[in-house]
Design an enzyme around this catalytic site. Structure first.
Site, PDB file in Angstrom:
ATOM      1  CB  ALA A  18      43.241  46.919  31.461  1.00 48.97           C
ATOM      2  CB  ALA A  19      37.220  46.855  31.572  1.00 49.83           C
ATOM      3  N   GLY A  20      38.548  45.621  34.146  1.00 55.78           N
ATOM      4  CA  GLY A  20      38.485  45.208  35.551  1.00 55.78           C
ATOM      5  C   GLY A  20      39.590  45.860  36.368  1.00 55.78           C
ATOM      6  CG  ASP A  21      43.461  45.006  35.442  1.00 54.32           C
ATOM      7  OD1 ASP A  21      43.113  44.182  36.316  1.00 54.32           O
ATOM      8  OD2 ASP A  21      44.002  44.674  34.373  1.00 54.32           O
TER       9      ASP A  21
END
Ligand code: RIB
Length: 320
Positions: A255-258
């Site tokens: 979820a880093a991209g989220d």
């Protein structure tokens, strides 16, 4: 329907995670891991990231769950966090989305998704939403865990209504690398592997990310931001800027991209310029990597602002 500032179009999953010493190879069993379950799905994560990163921004999620225990729990969590869920369908006779995730000691992951109800979303659902949903919003943030036809319709409707459109092309699908798609995209936000797949060349560092961004912009999107994990991100518009990543000890990159996309949407909805928004989003992504799980790892506005204040004043990003 209450006013919306950010519309998120995407997916809702339940993440079943094993954190182990390393990622197994095909056909291999690695024992000794630790299990946890967390609310996830790129769309839901991005909506939660936006709510946590904002003060007064209203975020509405367009997605679907099945009528089962995972779906009910996911919806309950999203509502409790403050995401408006009246655009989320609850569908009978189909399971809710589930993601099986493996994380290693360096925080790297691999993910396999059973899309379930997410795959039943269609452009018809979007067509039934009142005009007001788009008319009042400022930003549409979409990812590709929802079927392509609803994402395409969402981008078209958002552009027609004058919203800023962000497309996170995750998971990557080469069909979006066309002018038919990208003419509706203001900001495309691939990571290095998605950018590689979209341009058909390996993207691994700042120069290759800059080149991929230029090529994607010529296909029709206004600006591309290629995220490079610990390498920060590269913003390609009429000039190229490299924004560094926060220096952290990674625990789980899920979820880093989220976190990046949700914070980016908030900053743009608040009227910040894209370069400033990328810096802020990069800090949000860095903080998310320091905690396990998808939605539990997404940072609050207070945490993002505090981390930015602690940074060296030279940490601004540079033109390349
Ligand atoms: O981006 C991370 C997400 O990808 C996880 O939460 C998982 O559900 C998959 O959709």
């Amino acid at each position: 329907m209450s006013p919306t500032d950010i519309l998120v179009l995407g997916s809702i999953n339940t993440d079943l995670v094993v954190k182990g010493s390393r990622l197994p190879a095909a056909g291999e069993t690695v024992v000794g891991g630790e299990f946890y379950q967390a609310p996830g799905g790129k769309g839901a994560n991005q909506a939660v990231a936006a709510v946590r990163a904002s003060r007064q921004i209203a975020t509405r999620l367009i997605a679907a769950v099945g009528e089962d225990a995972f779906g009910r729990a996911a919806l309950q969590y999203l509502e409790q966090v403050g995401v408006h869920c009246d655009g989320v369908l609850s569908l009978p006779k189909v399971p809710s989305g589930v993601a099986l995730i493996m994380v290693d000691q360096q925080g790297q992951n691999c993910i396999s998704v059973a899309s379930g109800a997410n795959s039943r979303l269609s452009a018809d659902h979007l067509d039934r939403l009142p005009e007001q949903v788009f008319a009042n919003a400022r930003v549409l943030l979409a990812c590709l865990e929802a079927p392509l036809d609803i994402v395409h319709r969402g981008l078209q409707r958002a552009k027609a209504a004058g919203l800023i459109t962000i497309l996170d092309p995750a998971p990557a699908d080469p069909r979006v690398a066309t002018s038919e798609w990208l003419q509706y995209v203001d900001i495309l936000t691939p990571n290095e592997s998605e950018a590689s797949l979209l341009v058909g060349e390996s993207v691994r560092d700042v120069p290759t990310a800059a080149e991929a961004g230029r090529r994607l912009n010529t296909l029709g999107c206004s600006q591309t931001v290629v995220t490079l994990g610990a390498g920060g991100c590269v913003l390609v518009s009429d000039r190229v800027t490299h924004v560094p990543a926060l220096s952290v000890r990674p625990v789980d990159a899920t979820a880093a991209g989220d976190a990046f996309n949700g914070a980016l949407a908030v900053a743009l909805a608040e009227g910040r310029d894209l370069e400033t928004a990328c810096r802020w989003a990069s800090v949000a992504a860095g903080l998310s990597v320091t905690r396990p799980g998808a939605q539990p790892s997404l940072p609050t506005r207070q945490a993002i602002d505090a981390a930015i204040q602690d940074l060296d004043t030279n940490w601004v990003g540079e033109e390349v």
